[in-house]
Design a protein around this motif. Structure first.
Motif, PDB file in Angstrom:
ATOM      1  N   VAL A 154       0.847  -1.205   0.000  1.00 37.13           N
ATOM      2  CA  VAL A 154       0.000   0.000   0.000  1.00 37.13           C
ATOM      3  C   VAL A 154       0.876   1.246   0.000  1.00 37.13           C
ATOM      4  CG1 VAL A 154      -1.726   1.314   1.292  1.00 37.13           C
ATOM      5  CG2 VAL A 154      -1.924  -1.170   1.123  1.00 37.13           C
ATOM      6  N   GLU A 155       1.906   1.258   0.822  1.00 41.97           N
ATOM      7  CA  GLU A 155       2.803   2.413   0.891  1.00 41.97           C
ATOM      8  C   GLU A 155       3.459   2.689  -0.463  1.00 41.97           C
ATOM      9  OE1 GLU A 155       6.863   3.700   3.222  1.00 41.97           O
ATOM     10  OE2 GLU A 155       5.467   2.328   4.210  1.00 41.97           O
ATOM     11  N   ASP A 197      -0.118   5.631  -7.576  1.00 39.87           N
ATOM     12  CA  ASP A 197      -0.878   4.707  -8.416  1.00 39.87           C
ATOM     13  C   ASP A 197      -2.328   4.625  -7.962  1.00 39.87           C
ATOM     14  OD1 ASP A 197       1.349   4.089  -9.900  1.00 39.87           O
ATOM     15  OD2 ASP A 197       1.767   2.208  -8.857  1.00 39.87           O
ATOM     16  N   TRP A 198      -2.572   4.887  -6.694  1.00 41.08           N
ATOM     17  CA  TRP A 198      -3.909   4.781  -6.123  1.00 41.08           C
ATOM     18  C   TRP A 198      -4.374   6.145  -5.614  1.00 41.08           C
ATOM     19  CZ3 TRP A 198      -3.398  -0.045  -2.459  1.00 41.08           C
ATOM     20  CH2 TRP A 198      -3.350  -1.199  -3.234  1.00 41.08           C
ATOM     21  N   ILE A 206      -9.812   1.879  -6.203  1.00 43.19           N
ATOM     22  CA  ILE A 206      -8.708   0.923  -6.042  1.00 43.19           C
ATOM     23  C   ILE A 206      -9.192  -0.481  -6.400  1.00 43.19           C
ATOM     24  CG2 ILE A 206      -7.208  -0.201  -4.338  1.00 43.19           C
ATOM     25  CD1 ILE A 206      -7.074   2.620  -2.966  1.00 43.19           C
ATOM     26  N   GLU A 207     -10.387  -0.840  -5.962  1.00 45.11           N
ATOM     27  CA  GLU A 207     -10.933  -2.158  -6.288  1.00 45.11           C
ATOM     28  C   GLU A 207     -11.174  -2.290  -7.786  1.00 45.11           C
ATOM     29  OE1 GLU A 207     -13.176  -3.369  -2.155  1.00 45.11           O
ATOM     30  OE2 GLU A 207     -14.258  -2.068  -3.556  1.00 45.11           O
TER      31      GLU A 207
END
Length: 70
Positions: free
Chosen positions: A22-23, A30-31, A52-53
């Motif tokens: 996630v980091e 990217d997110w 994100i999903e």
């Protein structure tokens, strides 16, 4: 479905990935995420998490499966 803002650690647990994963996505932008202006804490809104999903549902454009499909 998540109905509140999540921290990076909470999002990692929710998605079943590592905190570092996630980091990395946050650092590379990217997110989508929200950064609190005063404390600079990163949070993920329910809308961010939906995006994100959706990103996760898209096929990868690299790797062995992508090469065989081309």
């Amino acid at each position: 479905m998540v109905d509140r803002h999540l921290t990076q650690k909470e999002l990692a647990v929710y998605l079943g990935v590592s905190d570092r994963f996630v980091e990395d996505r946050v650092q590379r932008r990217d997110w989508p995420f929200t950064r609190h202006p005063e404390s600079r804490l990163v949070r993920f809104s329910p809308a961010d998490i939906r995006q994100i999903e959706e990103i996760a549902q898209q096929p990868a454009l690299n790797g062995p499966l992508a090469r065989s499909a081309a």
